[in-house]
Design a protein around this motif. Structure first.
Motif, PDB file in Angstrom:
ATOM      1  N   UNK A 214      42.944  50.575  41.942  1.00  0.00           N
ATOM      2  CA  UNK A 214      43.938  51.024  40.964  1.00  0.00           C
ATOM      3  C   UNK A 214      44.271  49.899  39.986  1.00  0.00           C
ATOM      4  N   UNK A 215      44.422  48.672  40.488  1.00  0.00           N
ATOM      5  CA  UNK A 215      44.757  47.550  39.607  1.00  0.00           C
ATOM      6  C   UNK A 215      43.649  47.310  38.592  1.00  0.00           C
ATOM      7  N   UNK A 216      42.394  47.469  39.019  1.00  0.00           N
ATOM      8  CA  UNK A 216      41.277  47.293  38.096  1.00  0.00           C
ATOM      9  C   UNK A 216      41.318  48.384  37.024  1.00  0.00           C
ATOM     10  N   UNK A 217      41.530  49.619  37.456  1.00  0.00           N
ATOM     11  CA  UNK A 217      41.583  50.730  36.508  1.00  0.00           C
ATOM     12  C   UNK A 217      42.753  50.577  35.538  1.00  0.00           C
ATOM     13  N   UNK A 218      43.890  50.121  36.062  1.00  0.00           N
ATOM     14  CA  UNK A 218      45.060  49.929  35.196  1.00  0.00           C
ATOM     15  C   UNK A 218      44.781  48.851  34.156  1.00  0.00           C
ATOM     16  N   UNK A 219      44.108  47.791  34.578  1.00  0.00           N
ATOM     17  CA  UNK A 219      43.799  46.716  33.640  1.00  0.00           C
ATOM     18  C   UNK A 219      42.824  47.176  32.561  1.00  0.00           C
ATOM     19  N   UNK A 220      41.899  48.041  32.923  1.00  0.00           N
ATOM     20  CA  UNK A 220      40.911  48.520  31.953  1.00  0.00           C
ATOM     21  C   UNK A 220      41.382  49.776  31.216  1.00  0.00           C
ATOM     22  N   UNK A 221      42.461  50.358  31.698  1.00  0.00           N
ATOM     23  CA  UNK A 221      43.011  51.552  31.079  1.00  0.00           C
ATOM     24  C   UNK A 221      42.815  52.788  31.918  1.00  0.00           C
ATOM     25  N   UNK A 222      43.930  53.387  32.332  1.00  0.00           N
ATOM     26  CA  UNK A 222      43.852  54.597  33.141  1.00  0.00           C
ATOM     27  C   UNK A 222      43.448  55.778  32.268  1.00  0.00           C
TER      28      UNK A 222
ATOM     29  N   UNK B  94      38.269  42.143  34.555  1.00  0.00           N
ATOM     30  CA  UNK B  94      38.693  42.589  33.232  1.00  0.00           C
ATOM     31  C   UNK B  94      37.858  41.932  32.135  1.00  0.00           C
ATOM     32  N   UNK B  95      37.540  40.648  32.321  1.00  0.00           N
ATOM     33  CA  UNK B  95      36.739  39.920  31.335  1.00  0.00           C
ATOM     34  C   UNK B  95      35.268  40.311  31.380  1.00  0.00           C
ATOM     35  N   UNK B  96      34.843  40.954  32.465  1.00  0.00           N
ATOM     36  CA  UNK B  96      33.444  41.320  32.599  1.00  0.00           C
ATOM     37  C   UNK B  96      32.611  40.295  33.341  1.00  0.00           C
ATOM     38  N   UNK B  97      33.246  39.207  33.797  1.00  0.00           N
ATOM     39  CA  UNK B  97      32.502  38.212  34.582  1.00  0.00           C
ATOM     40  C   UNK B  97      32.018  38.835  35.891  1.00  0.00           C
TER      41      UNK B  97
END
Length: 811
Positions: free
Chosen positions: A703-711, A555-558
């Motif tokens: 899915x968790x990554x997409x949810x964190x970045x916005x579906x 999410x932070x882009x690291x």
């Protein structure tokens, strides 16, 4: 695109209420009677327990948590309870060789009786024998023997004395012995008078003196012979009295144990030994106050040989013994000879021989954990020898490592009739099977436990009965129908198949415990679906710290992961991370660069020694696919480098091979790949997508990554079509799919996958043998032709010599 979508109803097999119409709560059904989901294992175990031939010992194989140990203990105890009881074993003193105690077998319960009989016999003998020697008859006969010898010796001396007087000597007794003094006129000759005698008279006196001394020596010799004979007569008299006193007592036991030849022989030698050691019994009455009582536990050493070591006692067993040894070290398994310290010296005897698990299990069953047995350097080899020769000996392992042999006991081995049941993992089983030649001969029955069973109506009922059994046994709240349905869904998720239920009951029981605890905290009447879901969430939360940390980095882009846009030569791959029994999926950026050359497909992970064998094989497969598709009429003039970006701990498995191929095709064609999709699936040389493991975890991870970045509604995961039946996704994902916020796609081939990822058809070979120019494969083919033309020009510039191939070529 829509044709590849997996319907929301196929993303999870929900357990509907009508499937559980046999109960409203788990209290309405009977608790589980038996074992479920392991028909193969149950049949194999029944066969193994029924086989009595040598070598048919049992190895129970299966992963942890499948209930192997519980089942083995239950079924073996059940079989053992209905079998005739095993006999007792005793160690007795060996009067012929004290260092080799004898082992005797008796019917169950009679070992203690034999030990008690021998204790009472010894107690009686310690009273009876001394009394037998207190009577006047013994003393009279003994005095008569002594007086007879004394009278004979007196007569001998009187005769010698008379003969001495007749020869002119006087026989005198002095402190130094008997001497003969010459006399004359009734008076002893003084030394001066003796010297004044004529030489002839002195010689005559000396000759007479020698004859008298010879007579005296003969008398002493006869006396010693008479004393020896008298001692023998007294000893015979004492033995006769001892036999007369002890004989009836021993005879009573001889009649009682007449059916046991070894005990009969022992009792006869016992009686002989008593008569040879009467002195210890003569003082026994004084030492014991002539009281009749059982032998103390710690008896004086002089009487220890007359005791019995009750080695194995089966009088309280309801059937044959079942011994479960949790600590399988050498001494616990095979017994030991104990020592006691006395005055800085160690001593032992046959009463200090202690049994091991194999002796206690003799005639029955011995259950061991294979890992524990193999952990002890000597336990495994000794166990094999015992089973091979069907004998169980007691021997201290320290004796084998002494530099100088010492005297110690060598107890007689007992005959062994035991069925050993080892419980272990598949890894241990196959290791022993291939590396130990004795293993196949001694453990011929394999009981193989599976981790899953079919999700049939009958098994659903048995699953419910299983939950009922746990609730009753532990005093937990019962489950409602909805709560039970969530437990069944959890069982399918553990199994990783919609049509299966997990038989890893330890993990199922954990959720049953924890869901019941949440219901108890809320004072609910029954455990509902909400309690089960909370138990699962809390269990995940306790273990997913690493997963959350990785999600934060993304999410932070690291950790760079795109969930939107399009990029050439870049695909979101998926893999599973195992962390302390918890597994989760995470995406990883896979990139490919292609350029003119003859290096083929280069796996950067392999060159950096971060690639496992299976992953390397998957990459090599890509070259076969590319060659089959695009190098039928021309060389494959290509160098393609692929890698997992920001992956530093190595990679294994071939589940990313399709994603790697998509990245290469994108790089060659120049067509960008949609970053809102993630891909998993292996591929063969014909471009067919093959199933992989962990599909559920991989979808949930992206899915968790997409949810964190916005579906966005365009995001999703591409999986092999064969993995659709494996999906047991979270309800949250099902809701997102139903609302059009997330999608799951299933493909069968690379052609379908590349079309899904690029929005452009892969292309098919036309009648002219070429792909359509605007297709993905048409552009790939065009690029490869350009590479070949460039390589041709380069070869001409080098005087017709081909450029050297890349030294890292894998294609």
């Amino acid at each position: 695109m829509d044709k590849y979508k997996v319907p929301v109803g196929n993303l999870k097999r929900v357990c509907h209420s009508n499937e559980l119409d046999f109960c409203e709560t788990t209290a309405d059904i009977e608790p589980l009677d038996g074992f479920i989901g392991q028909d193969r294992a149950v049949r194999a175990m029944q066969f193994g327990l029924a086989m009595k031939a040598p070598g048919y010992n049992i190895f129970v194989v299966g992963p942890p948590g499948t209930g192997k140990s519980t089942y083995v203990q239950a079924i073996v105890s059940q079989v053992a309870a209905g079998a005739p009881r095993s006999g007792d074993w005793c160690y007795i003193y060996n009067f012929a060789d004290k260092d080799r105690p004898l082992a005797v077998s008796l019917p169950p319960g009679e070992g203690r009786g034999f030990k008690k009989d021998m204790e009472e016999l010894l107690s009686d003998l310690k009273v009876t024998i001394p009394k037998a020697f207190e009577g006047g008859d013994y003393e009279n006969k003994k005095d008569a023997i002594v007086q007879s010898v004394n009278q004979k010796m007196t007569n001998y001396f009187l005769d010698i004395e008379a003969e001495a007087q007749e020869a002119g000597f006087d026989m005198k007794r002095t402190p130094n012995g008997i001497i003969f003094v010459p006399i004359k006129d009734g008076k002893p000759l003084s030394p001066e008078d003796y010297e004044n005698l004529p030489a002839q008279d002195r010689r005559e006196l000396e000759e007479k003196g020698r004859r008298l001394h010879k007579k005296l020596d003969e008398a002493f010799h006869t006396g010693r012979a008479l004393e020896k004979k008298a001692s023998e007569e007294i000893a015979a008299l004492e033995k006769q009295i001892a036999v007369f006193a002890a004989g009836p007592l021993v005879q009573r036991l001889l009649e009682k144990y007449n059916d046991f030849p070894s005990i009969v022989d022992y009792l006869r030698m016992y009686l002989v030994d008593i008569t040879n050691n009467l002195e210890i019994f003569k003082g026994a009455a004084v030492a014991s106050g002539q009281a009749r009582s059982p032998m103390p536990v710690e008896e004086t050493d002089i009487f220890a040989r007359y005791n019995v070591n009750l080695f194995v006692n089966n009088e309280k067993n309801g059937g044959v013994p079942v011994v479960i040894e949790p600590s399988s070290n050498y001494y616990n398994l095979f017994g030991k000879i104990e020592y006691k310290s006395q005055m800085l010296a160690l001593s032992t005897d046959f009463l200090m021989i202690k049994p091991g698990a194999i002796h206690r299990a003799n005639g029955g069953y011995l259950i061991l954990q294979a890992k524990d047995v193999l952990s002890d350097p000597l336990a495994w080899d000794t166990l094999k020898k015992a089973l091979k020769y069907r004998q169980a000996a007691v021997e201290n392992i320290g004796e084998q490592y002494r530099l100088v042999p010492t005297v110690t006991l060598r107890p007689e081995p007992i005959s062994l009739d035991v069925k050993v049941i080892l419980i272990g993992s598949p890894q241990i089983y196959y290791l022993l099977y291939h590396l130990d030649e004795d293993f196949q001969k001694l453990f011929k029955v394999k009981v193989d436990f599976d981790t899953e069973m079919p999700r049939t109506p009958e098994n659903l009922r048995q699953y419910a009965s299983f939950v009922n059994s746990v609730c009753q046994r532990e005093g937990l709240k019962h489950f409602s129908r909805d709560g039970l349905a969530r437990i069944i869904e959890y069982g399918s998720r553990l199994a990783g198949r919609q049509g299966k239920l997990s038989t890893r009951f330890n993990e199922v029981i954990e959720i049953v415990y924890e869901a019941a605890a949440w219901a108890q905290l809320e004072s609910a009447a029954y455990v509902e679906s909400s309690h089960v879901e909370k138990a699962i969430r809390e269990k995940v939360y306790r273990s997913n710290r690493l997963e959350e940390r990785i999600q934060e980095f993304i999410t932070e882009g690291t950790i760079m992961i795109d969930t939107s846009g399009e990029v050439v030569g870049q695909v979101n791959g998926l893999y599973v991370i195992e962390s302390g029994g918890y597994s989760f999926g995470r995406p990883s950026r896979i990139t490919a660069t292609t350029y003119m050359g003859r290096g083929g497909v280069v796996n950067i992970e392999r060159e950096a020694r971060m690639s496992g064998n299976i992953h390397s094989k998957g990459v090599l497969t890509l070259a076969g696919y590319l060659g089959g598709k695009f190098a039928q009429e021309k060389p494959l003039g290509l160098t393609a480098q692929i890698t997992f970006e920001q992956l530093y701990d190595g990679v294994e498995g071939d589940s990313a091979s399709s994603a790697e191929l998509y990245a290469i095709l994108s790089s060659l064609s120049g067509i960008p790949v949609k970053q809102n999709l993630a891909v998993t699936g292996s591929v063969n040389q014909f471009g067919e997508i093959q199933p992989i493991g962990g599909a559920t975890e991989k979808i949930e991870g992206f899915f968790e990554v997409c949810k964190a970045k916005g579906l966005t509604g365009a995001q999703g995961v591409v999986i092999p079509v064969q993995n659709v039946d494996d999906l047991m996704l979270k309800d949250e994902i099902l809701e997102a799919v139903e609302k059009g916020q997330f999608q799951v796609y299933a493909v069968k081939s690379i052609e379908e996958g590349i079309e899904l990822l690029t929005g452009i058809p892969a292309g098919e070979v036309g009648e002219d043998g070429a792909y359509p120019e605007d297709s993905v494969f048409g552009r790939v083919d065009k690029k490869l032709r350009e590479f070949n033309e460039g390589l041709g020009k380069t070869d001409k510039g080098n005087g017709g010599k081909k450029a050297e191939s890349c030294t890292t070529c894998q294609g």
